[in-house]
Scaffold this motif. Structure first.
Motif, PDB file in Angstrom:
ATOM      1  N   THR A  14       0.836  -1.205   0.000  1.00 30.55           N
ATOM      2  CA  THR A  14       0.000   0.000   0.000  1.00 30.55           C
ATOM      3  C   THR A  14       0.871   1.256   0.000  1.00 30.55           C
ATOM      4  O   THR A  14       2.018   1.248   0.434  1.00 30.55           O
ATOM      5  N   PHE A  25       4.619   9.541  -0.881  1.00 28.57           N
ATOM      6  CA  PHE A  25       3.953   8.556  -0.038  1.00 28.57           C
ATOM      7  C   PHE A  25       4.973   7.755   0.763  1.00 28.57           C
ATOM      8  O   PHE A  25       6.161   7.701   0.444  1.00 28.57           O
ATOM      9  N   SER A  30      -2.969  -3.250  -4.568  1.00 27.55           N
ATOM     10  CA  SER A  30      -2.455  -1.884  -4.622  1.00 27.55           C
ATOM     11  C   SER A  30      -1.505  -1.748  -5.793  1.00 27.55           C
ATOM     12  O   SER A  30      -1.559  -0.777  -6.550  1.00 27.55           O
ATOM     13  N   GLU A  34       0.820   5.147   1.277  1.00 24.70           N
ATOM     14  CA  GLU A  34       0.154   6.074   2.191  1.00 24.70           C
ATOM     15  C   GLU A  34       0.657   7.490   1.881  1.00 24.70           C
ATOM     16  O   GLU A  34       1.755   7.877   2.276  1.00 24.70           O
ATOM     17  N   ASP A  87      -4.306   2.602  -1.048  1.00 29.28           N
ATOM     18  CA  ASP A  87      -3.831   2.782   0.324  1.00 29.28           C
ATOM     19  C   ASP A  87      -4.554   1.844   1.278  1.00 29.28           C
ATOM     20  O   ASP A  87      -5.459   1.096   0.887  1.00 29.28           O
ATOM     21  N   LYS A 103       0.639   5.655   8.670  1.00 31.78           N
ATOM     22  CA  LYS A 103       0.442   6.579   7.545  1.00 31.78           C
ATOM     23  C   LYS A 103       0.752   7.992   8.034  1.00 31.78           C
ATOM     24  O   LYS A 103       0.754   8.266   9.259  1.00 31.78           O
TER      25      LYS A 103
END
Length: 395
Positions: free
Chosen positions: A197, A206, A235, A199, A253, A281
């Motif tokens: 994922t 990210f 993802s 974030e 995410d 996150k």
């Protein structure tokens, strides 16, 4: 493992050269039958060079016998028969049990699984007679299908009838060699998560991890090849052709992945949570790209939902929930703790600090620990092979 490939008369025959070459590199023994139509598109010399074995044609079939009949020898020799491209003509013969050439006689003289990769013009594919033959053939459990897709055809039309790509057919071949054609997940709904994922703290930056989605894709492919009804929440995914029977849902995410996994969980019989979901996150998100001078020197973090813990609370007695743990150093102790704490049926723990293993690799190794106390050690192998060993261990 021994694979016999039958090449029909269609322009898509050129794709089979890549399949033969790729299979040979994995150590699989290959023999090839060229139909009369197939010879119009590629030569016996081409496939003989790629397979390192003389190609067989109808001329060989009608030669005087020196030993046993050729179609009997080939039918008994093969662990798997692949017919690609499957033409409307050969389809009709197979559906009616007819045999007038080496390929169709070999089909009737064999008992191994058969993988079909149809290819033809859209109007031909849509003919009532062709679809009737296709449905009739589908009633025979020997036949497995790398289905025709939509795309640009040799007739310059865009429509149904394009042969599946080699990168879709090759995993199916390896699956069938592992399973022998069994469909032990028929009617089962399988939910898989995969990828690392992302974030975000602004639209272009990210927190993430190196997971590529290869392991989860392998699990989805293996389950689909065994008859499962598969949903893959991802993802990230490798850029390859994917079996079109797998339902793909993107979840970039952790929040999106939580939403999709919970939404599809109730109808699932088996859940394989192989995604590398972030643990934290950024606490704040900017909807505009932050100028470099405004980037925080200390990034404030917030926890993300524990998806698998949430799913374990929703789990019903008929459902199986399998967790994954990517670890360094001691991979067993933290996996056992996670197995118990999150009430999982099993956990697959794999090292990411060893060469040719873990994130981004085409190969992997792991230990599967079950709630019953059973342990399955999976030696280094291709990720698709590992996926099948995991499914074997679950059931």
């Amino acid at each position: 493992m021994k694979v016999l490939i039958g090449i029909g008369g269609g322009i898509a025959a050129y794709k089979v050269c890549e399949i033969i070459s790729s299979l040979f590199k994995t150590g699989i023994e290959l023999k090839v039958i060229l139909t009369a139509g197939g010879e119009q598109f590629i030569t016996p010399l081409t496939v003989a060079t790629l397979s390192r074995h003389p190609a067989y044609t109808d001329r060989d079939f009608w030669q005087p016998l020196h030993h046993r009949p050729l179609h009997i020898e080939l039918g008994e020799w093969a662990d798997l028969l692949v017919i690609a491209p499957l033409t409307a003509n050969t389809l009709g013969k197979l559906a009616q049990g007819l045999a007038d050439n080496l390929l169709t006689n070999t089909v009737l003289a064999s008992t191994c699984p058969i993988l079909l990769a149809p290819a033809m013009n859209t109007e031909m594919w849509n003919q009532v007679a062709v679809q009737r033959n296709w449905q009739l053939l589908g009633q025979d459990p020997r036949y497995h299908v790398a289905g025709a897709g939509v795309g640009l055809l040799a007739c310059d039309r865009v429509g149904m009838g394009r042969m599946a790509e080699p990168e879709e057919i090759l995993p199916y071949i390896h699956s069938l060699l592992h399973t022998g054609g069994k469909r032990d997940l028929t009617g089962k709904r399988v939910l898989v998560s995969t990828g690392g994922t992302r974030e975000f703290f602004d639209p272009v930056r990210f927190i993430g991890n190196p997971a590529t989605g290869k392991m989860g894709l392998a699990l989805a492919q293996a389950a689909a090849h065994r008859g499962g009804i598969v949903t893959l929440v991802h993802s990230t995914l490798p850029d390859v052709a994917i079996d079109r029977r797998i339902q793909l849902i993107q979840a970039i995410d952790s929040a999106m992945m939580q939403q999709q996994m919970v939404a599809h969980f109730a109808t699932a019989d088996l859940v394989l949570m192989s995604a590398a979901v972030a643990d934290v996150k950024p606490a704040h998100y900017s909807d505009q790209k932050l100028p470099k001078k405004l980037l925080p020197t200390n990034l404030e973090l917030a926890p993300v939902p524990d998806i698998i813990a949430e799913l374990s609370k929703l789990k019903q007695p008929h459902q199986k929930l399998i967790g994954f743990a990517a670890q360094t150093g001691d991979i067993i102790t933290p996996a056992l703790e996670k197995l118990q704490r999150k009430n999982l049926d099993a956990i697959v723990t794999n090292p990411v600090d060893l060469p040719d293993s873990g994130f981004g690799s085409d190969r992997n190794q792991a230990v599967m620990l079950k709630r019953s106390g059973d342990r399955l050690d999976i030696s280094p192998c291709a990720k698709l092979e590992m996926a099948h060993q995991i499914l074997d261990g679950i059931f």
